[in-house]
Design a protein around this motif. Structure first.
Motif, PDB file in Angstrom:
ATOM      1  N   THR A 190       0.840  -1.205   0.000  1.00 28.02           N
ATOM      2  CA  THR A 190       0.000   0.000   0.000  1.00 28.02           C
ATOM      3  C   THR A 190       0.874   1.253   0.000  1.00 28.02           C
ATOM      4  O   THR A 190       0.655   2.188  -0.778  1.00 28.02           O
ATOM      5  CB  THR A 190      -0.917   0.017   1.236  1.00 28.02           C
ATOM      6  N   LEU A 191       1.875   1.259   0.865  1.00 32.21           N
ATOM      7  CA  LEU A 191       2.742   2.444   0.941  1.00 32.21           C
ATOM      8  C   LEU A 191       3.561   2.615  -0.342  1.00 32.21           C
ATOM      9  O   LEU A 191       3.813   3.741  -0.792  1.00 32.21           O
ATOM     10  CB  LEU A 191       3.652   2.359   2.179  1.00 32.21           C
ATOM     11  N   GLN A 192       3.965   1.507  -0.941  1.00 32.70           N
ATOM     12  CA  GLN A 192       4.689   1.597  -2.214  1.00 32.70           C
ATOM     13  C   GLN A 192       3.786   2.181  -3.305  1.00 32.70           C
ATOM     14  O   GLN A 192       4.223   2.991  -4.120  1.00 32.70           O
ATOM     15  CB  GLN A 192       5.200   0.216  -2.634  1.00 32.70           C
ATOM     16  N   VAL A 193       2.512   1.748  -3.316  1.00 30.55           N
ATOM     17  CA  VAL A 193       1.566   2.289  -4.306  1.00 30.55           C
ATOM     18  C   VAL A 193       1.385   3.790  -4.087  1.00 30.55           C
ATOM     19  O   VAL A 193       1.394   4.580  -5.039  1.00 30.55           O
ATOM     20  CB  VAL A 193       0.214   1.553  -4.236  1.00 30.55           C
ATOM     21  N   PHE A 194       1.240   4.190  -2.836  1.00 26.36           N
ATOM     22  CA  PHE A 194       1.089   5.618  -2.556  1.00 26.36           C
ATOM     23  C   PHE A 194       2.313   6.399  -3.047  1.00 26.36           C
ATOM     24  O   PHE A 194       2.177   7.467  -3.636  1.00 26.36           O
ATOM     25  CB  PHE A 194       0.892   5.861  -1.051  1.00 26.36           C
ATOM     26  N   GLU A 195       3.504   5.853  -2.809  1.00 31.22           N
ATOM     27  CA  GLU A 195       4.718   6.580  -3.209  1.00 31.22           C
ATOM     28  C   GLU A 195       4.897   6.595  -4.721  1.00 31.22           C
ATOM     29  O   GLU A 195       5.174   7.643  -5.312  1.00 31.22           O
ATOM     30  CB  GLU A 195       5.955   5.953  -2.570  1.00 31.22           C
ATOM     31  N   ARG A 196       4.721   5.429  -5.347  1.00 29.78           N
ATOM     32  CA  ARG A 196       5.132   5.299  -6.752  1.00 29.78           C
ATOM     33  C   ARG A 196       4.005   5.477  -7.755  1.00 29.78           C
ATOM     34  O   ARG A 196       4.259   5.816  -8.914  1.00 29.78           O
ATOM     35  CB  ARG A 196       5.814   3.948  -6.948  1.00 29.78           C
TER      36      ARG A 196
END
Lengths: 348, 86
Positions: free
Chosen positions: A91-97
């Motif tokens: 989830t955090l990777q999706v938010f960042e990238r």
């Protein structure tokens, strides 16, 4: 002249004439001025607000050069909430990238420090993975949520039971005992996170249980900054006005009950917070011109006196954003533009 | 900018100016995806790319800490735990 299509605070469409929008803007400003004793908006700012509402485009954006940083609350649950099976690290990777987030926030679904305390050891492996696989600064976030410390959920006698019985002193003692427990839990969880490498702590929805809740956040912030001078702490509020559920609590000589954002930020700054998030309540029956003008007036006064970054809480049901699960983008983008440009915010 | 806000309490204009100055850019460039893609690639501070050799995660953060002269908590822990000095 074509009518202006806007919404009410619950998100439903509302058609208004330009004169009606202008009148609601004036009334919203006056409401904030009367409540918080702050200065009204200037004429050019009122005109700018009016132009934002008159713009026929569905989505509006800030002028070039006025871009700001975004921080979040409850980030790790947002995509799961859409029934997409994804773990928190992803989830955090999706938010960042994919969503260009400026900062990330690891969170537990039960978004309060008290329930995180016994399972913090199971939060740390995810934090480790996030820190090794992302680049943006990472917060660990949760709420003080003082309500969890009173019976039947916690050990303290419930002030809501004591107050109707006239047991005011007993209720106050109960709040004071809860503050001590909450500070201990926040400091414990935040310490574990910081020693594992997190960049900052988000103490969110502060003041939800009134002045005792706010004091718990201030004392925890103070302790954490003393323990870890480099720690970043964002303090986001629950509402525009600190409710005096205890009534006599003070921080560094200032009574907390009744404080509005321009004074809340001073307290947060004294405690050592590095980012402050004012939250202005929405009135669901009021128009968005009224709600946004009112919110911008409170928030501008807060930003004007702050020496730390101000990230206004533009989320569902606060700071002029309609109280709706799927927030209409016309409303969201207008509230964001108005707050960033008029209040000269640092973030949302 | 978010790191300068969070860890140094800098307000947005000061944070933008500091980042721009340290990268040798104009303030307007740091919000420009074309300019920043090249800068990110040149400085090895991560860019979204299908190409080989993308510098990501801890390696990118080590480069950010060095380039912007800032303390990053997990970078400091990484150095401490590995005994590496850079």
């Amino acid at each position: 002249m074509a009518n202006i299509l806007t919404r009410t605070g619950d998100g439903y469409h509302l058609e208004m004439t330009e004169d009606e929008v202008r009148r609601d803007i004036d009334k919203g400003i006056q409401d904030a001025v009367d409540r918080a004793g702050v200065a009204p908006l200037e004429q050019d700012e009122i005109q700018h607000l009016l132009e934002i509402f008159k713009c026929p485009d569905k989505i509006v954006g800030v002028e070039s050069g006025k871009e700001v940083c975004l921080s979040y609350d409850g980030m790790a649950s947002k995509i799961r909430r859409a029934h997409i099976i994804i773990n928190r690290v992803q989830t955090l990777q999706v938010f960042e990238r994919a969503l260009a987030a400026d900062s990330l926030e690891l969170t537990h679904i039960d978004y309060s420090y008290k329930p995180v305390k016994p399972i913090v050891g199971f939060e740390l492996p995810d934090l480790d993975l996030v820190l090794n696989s992302t680049v943006a600064p990472v917060f660990y976030g949760a709420m003080p949520n003082l309500g969890l410390y009173s019976q039947p959920d916690g050990p303290c006698p419930n002030p809501a039971d004591l107050l109707p019985l006239g047991k005011i002193e007993e209720a106050r003692r109960s709040y004071e005992a809860a503050i001590e427990l909450a500070v201990s839990d926040i400091v414990y969880v935040a310490s574990q996170m910081y020693e594992a490498g997190v960049d900052g702590i988000n103490i969110d929805t502060v003041g939800a249980a009134g002045d005792a809740d706010f004091l718990a956040a201030l004392l925890a912030t103070e302790k954490l900054k003393r323990k870890y001078p480099g720690i970043g702490i964002e303090m986001g509020m629950a509402g525009e006005f600190v409710l005096g559920m205890h009534g006599e609590l003070t921080y560094q000589g200032v009574r907390l009950a009744g404080l509005y954002p321009q004074d809340q930020v001073r307290m947060a700054e004294k405690a050592g917070a590095t980012i402050f998030g004012p939250a202005i309540n929405i009135v669901t029956s009021g128009s968005l011109p009224w709600n946004i003008a009112r919110s911008v007036t409170f928030t501008k006064a807060c930003s004007a006196v702050s020496s730390i970054p101000v990230h206004a809480n533009l989320g569902m049901g606060v700071c002029g954003i309609p109280l709706a699960l799927t927030v209409p983008v016309d409303a969201l983008s207008r509230a964001s533009k108005a707050h960033v440009e008029i209040c000269r915010l640092d973030g949302l | 900018m978010a790191r300068l806000q969070l860890n140094r309490g800098l307000r947005i204009d000061a944070a933008k100016k500091q980042v721009a100055d340290q990268l040798g850019l104009a303030v307007r460039d740091i919000a420009d995806p074309i300019v920043m893609s090249e800068v990110r690639e040149d400085l090895n501070i991560f860019r979204v790319s299908e190409g080989p050799g993308t510098v990501d995660g801890m390696a990118a953060k080590i480069n950010i800490a060095r380039k912007l002269d800032i303390e990053i908590n997990c970078v400091n822990l990484f150095k401490k735990r590995t005994g590496l000095a850079f």
